[in-house]
Design a protein around this motif. Structure first.
Motif, PDB file in Angstrom:
ATOM      1  N   THR A 102       0.833  -1.202   0.000  1.00 35.88           N
ATOM      2  CA  THR A 102       0.000   0.000   0.000  1.00 35.88           C
ATOM      3  C   THR A 102       0.868   1.253   0.000  1.00 35.88           C
ATOM      4  N   GLU A 152      -7.214   0.382  -1.318  1.00 41.13           N
ATOM      5  CA  GLU A 152      -7.428  -0.819  -0.512  1.00 41.13           C
ATOM      6  C   GLU A 152      -8.854  -0.863   0.050  1.00 41.13           C
ATOM      7  N   ASP A 186      -5.185  -1.669  -5.391  1.00 43.49           N
ATOM      8  CA  ASP A 186      -4.591  -2.200  -4.166  1.00 43.49           C
ATOM      9  C   ASP A 186      -5.476  -3.331  -3.642  1.00 43.49           C
ATOM     10  N   GLU A 187      -5.010  -4.539  -3.813  1.00 39.14           N
ATOM     11  CA  GLU A 187      -5.749  -5.741  -3.409  1.00 39.14           C
ATOM     12  C   GLU A 187      -7.213  -5.695  -3.848  1.00 39.14           C
TER      13      GLU A 187
HETATM   14 MG    MG Z   1      -2.025  -2.801   1.996  1.00 39.23          MG
END
Ligand code: MG
Ligand code: ATP
Lengths: 261, 325
Positions: B44, B84, B160-161
């Motif tokens: 991140t 995220e 992010d993910e």
């Molecule tokens: Mg992260």
């Protein structure tokens, strides 16, 4: 900077302003700190201090509404925007931080302005409510000057609110320093009591009042509501308010830029 | 060759925490790039630096032909970010979210309306476009966040993910879209993930980030080839194995596959074999078989991070319960 760039930036600023208005104005903290709280304060003053003049009651309460409305909504907007992480959305968009802060200042000012105008209108119409006589005595309103004065008061307040809100993680973190300075200004700037009376104990200290923006607000509002306009004086008041707003905004942008890094 | 993203000697310090250490990576235009790493690796942090949200302590960052801190307006209009945590405005409808974002990017009204409609359609949110986002599930919010990141048709998409904590269906929808954006529209995609299988399935190239350092980088094939086949050995014994601690002294990593079967990772296979026979003798075990194994990306990950994938997955489950909303 080209005209196209400028108009693009202004449109983005307006998009942010409009969103803030739609999203945060009716949140309960905005309503409480922005509307209910100044009213409580007003009644406290109205009942507890009989020596306060009608004129001061009107200008004072309009000033306090703009001040509390605009500063509070900034604190609310920034902390909610931080908490929901939507601040990142604004930061990742192609907008100058200055424009972002300006957009938010405008939305806070609009909130303060609306609140103050509504409160002011009610007071003017039912100013002598306690005596059941209708229209406030001595009222000689200059509507345009009045609106400008209220708007500049709102702008200076939202810019001030911004300084304490840009870094705040939650509402209270912004509110306590704001309360210190807001109450200080209410007592120093001749909001409910004439300046001469405030500084009766030491007239030479009166200049202190002129270091705070709200003094100029009260002066301008006084002139606009009771038909005592002195053009030079009024211009000076307006210029002072604009100067304070610009300075506060610049400080806010600085703090904001530093908080991102 | 043109780079969409170029990072050189990037370091990020949070007080005493060194979140990123001398990171170097290059992503070509049109590439699908994956940053794979366990929790706390710095994924991140890296994505926030690339997108201009966090300033690096030192190092060079070029994204879409510019430095996001020096030319923010130019660079930021060229990429989209799906963070995220889906940062959508819950008081607004999906449509209003998209329109607002479009305005932030100066997308003309007719264009943003047309594009919003297409994106909602592709992401399966068209029917719900006028519902307040407050009523959206986590997967729907994530899909909306993706649509919002694409409203200005960026060249580069950072995620992010993107599928973390989502169900199979949402995950598949999202992966399908990402692949299509990359293959058909030629967008550069930079995603972080700790799902090895996601990186393996989607990405052309992968970098493995561990404790702030890039420990391996290359195509999935290259990464697999970087571990010699003999570095991974599976051993089956005739009876349950009591404790692995003794073996762990000799190699990078030992994993129990079954109660009588283990897998060892080590670059010194001959020394290992001695250790294994020693171990068997001392514990009264008999070795039934010894096999070398073709490394998977999972093995590469374990080899470079020293982490057990089961542990990683368990961490993810715990985290998924606590995060979002
Ligand atoms: Mg992260
Ligand atoms: N704002 C911050 N202040 C201080 N330390 C931070 C901050 N953000 C991240 N860190 C630290 O930097 C390191 C990397 O964190 P980061 O969030 O980048 O990891 P990650 O790979 O994204 O992990 P995850 O898979 O859990 O999302 C961690 O040690 C974390 O504690």
């Amino acid at each position: 900077m080209s005209i196209k760039r400028l108009s693009d930036d202004l449109l983005k600023v307006w998009a942010i302003t409009e969103k803030d208005i739609r999203m945060y104005y009716l949140k309960s903290p905005s309503i409480f700190f922005g509307i209910v709280f100044p009213l409580i304060l007003y009644f406290t003053f109205a009942m507890g201090r009989p020596c306060v003049t009608e004129a001061h009651r009107l200008t004072g309460v309009v000033t306090v509404s703009a001040l509390f409305g605009a500063t509070s909504v900034e604190a609310v907007v920034f902390s909610l925007e931080r908490r929901s992480r939507t601040m990142d959305r604004l930061l990742v968009a192609p907008i100058h931080p200055g424009a972002l802060i300006f957009g938010k200042a405008i939305s806070g000012a609009i909130f303060g302005f609306i609140v103050a105008i509504i409160v002011g209108a009610i007071l003017m119409l039912f100013g002598s409510f306690w005596r059941w006589t209708g229209l406030m005595p001595g009222l000689k309103l200059e509507p345009v000057t009045f609106m400008i004065a209220v708007f500049l008061t709102s702008i200076v307040s939202s810019s001030l609110g911004m300084i304490f809100s840009v870094k705040a993680r939650d509402i209270t973190e912004a509110m306590w320093p704001l309360n210190v300075i807001r109450f200080l200004m209410i007592f120093i700037c001749g909001v409910f009591i004439p300046l001469d009376e405030t500084f009766a104990f030491m007239p030479s200290a009166k200049f202190i009042a002129y270091l705070f923006p709200i003094t100029y607000s009260v002066e301008a509002l006084m002139q606009a509501t009771f038909g005592m306009i002195q053009p030079r004086r009024l211009l000076l008041d307006f210029l002072a308010l604009i100067f304070f707003s610009a300075t506060f905004l610049m400080i806010a942008v600085k703090i904001f830029n530093r908080s991102i890094r | 060759m043109t780079f969409a993203i170029k990072v050189n000697d990037l370091t990020k310090r949070y007080g005493r925490v060194l979140a990123l250490k001398n990171v170097r990576l290059e992503v070509e235009e049109g590439e699908f790039f994956g940053l794979l790493g366990p929790n706390g690796a710095g994924k991140t942090t890296l994505i926030r630096i690339l997108t201009g949200l966090t300033a690096p302590t030192s190092g060079e960052v070029i994204v879409a032909g510019g430095n996001p801190f020096e030319e923010p307006v130019k660079v930021k209009s060229r990429f989209g970010l799906v963070p995220e945590i889906s940062n959508v405005y819950v008081d607004f409808t999906a449509w209003e979210n998209l329109m607002f974002t479009g305005r932030l990017y100066s997308v003309p009204r007719d264009v943003r309306e047309k594009r919003a409609m297409e994106l909602l359609e592709i992401l399966g949110l068209k029917e719900r476009r006028d519902s307040p986002v407050r009523q959206f599930s986590k997967g729907m919010r994530r899909r909306l966040a993706i649509a919002m990141a694409l409203i200005h048709d960026p060249q580069i998409l950072f995620l992010d993910e993107p599928t973390s904590g989502l169900d199979v269906q949402s995950t598949n929808v999202i992966r399908g879209i990402l692949r299509r954006l990359n293959e058909e529209e030629g967008k550069t995609i930079f995603l972080t993930t700790h799902y090895i299988e996601e990186a393996e399935r989607l990405c052309h190239r992968v970098a493995i980030l561990n404790r702030g350092e890039i420990v391996a980088q290359g195509t999935v094939e290259e990464l697999k080839a970087s571990i010699k086949m003999s570095e991974i050995v599976e051993v089956t014994f005739n009876a349950p194995i009591p404790s692995l601690s003794e073996l762990e002294k000799h190699c990078d990593k030992v994993i129990r596959l079954r109660e009588n079967k283990i897998r060892l990772y080590s670059p010194h296979i001959s020394r290992n074999l001695e250790a294994i026979t020693d171990f068997a003798r001392r514990n009264g075990l008999e070795i039934l078989s010894v096999n070398t194994v073709n490394p998977t990306l999972e093995d590469v990950f374990i080899r470079y991070t020293g982490l057990d994938i089961v542990a990683v997955e368990r961490m993810e489950q715990i985290r998924a319960k606590g995060s979002e909303r």
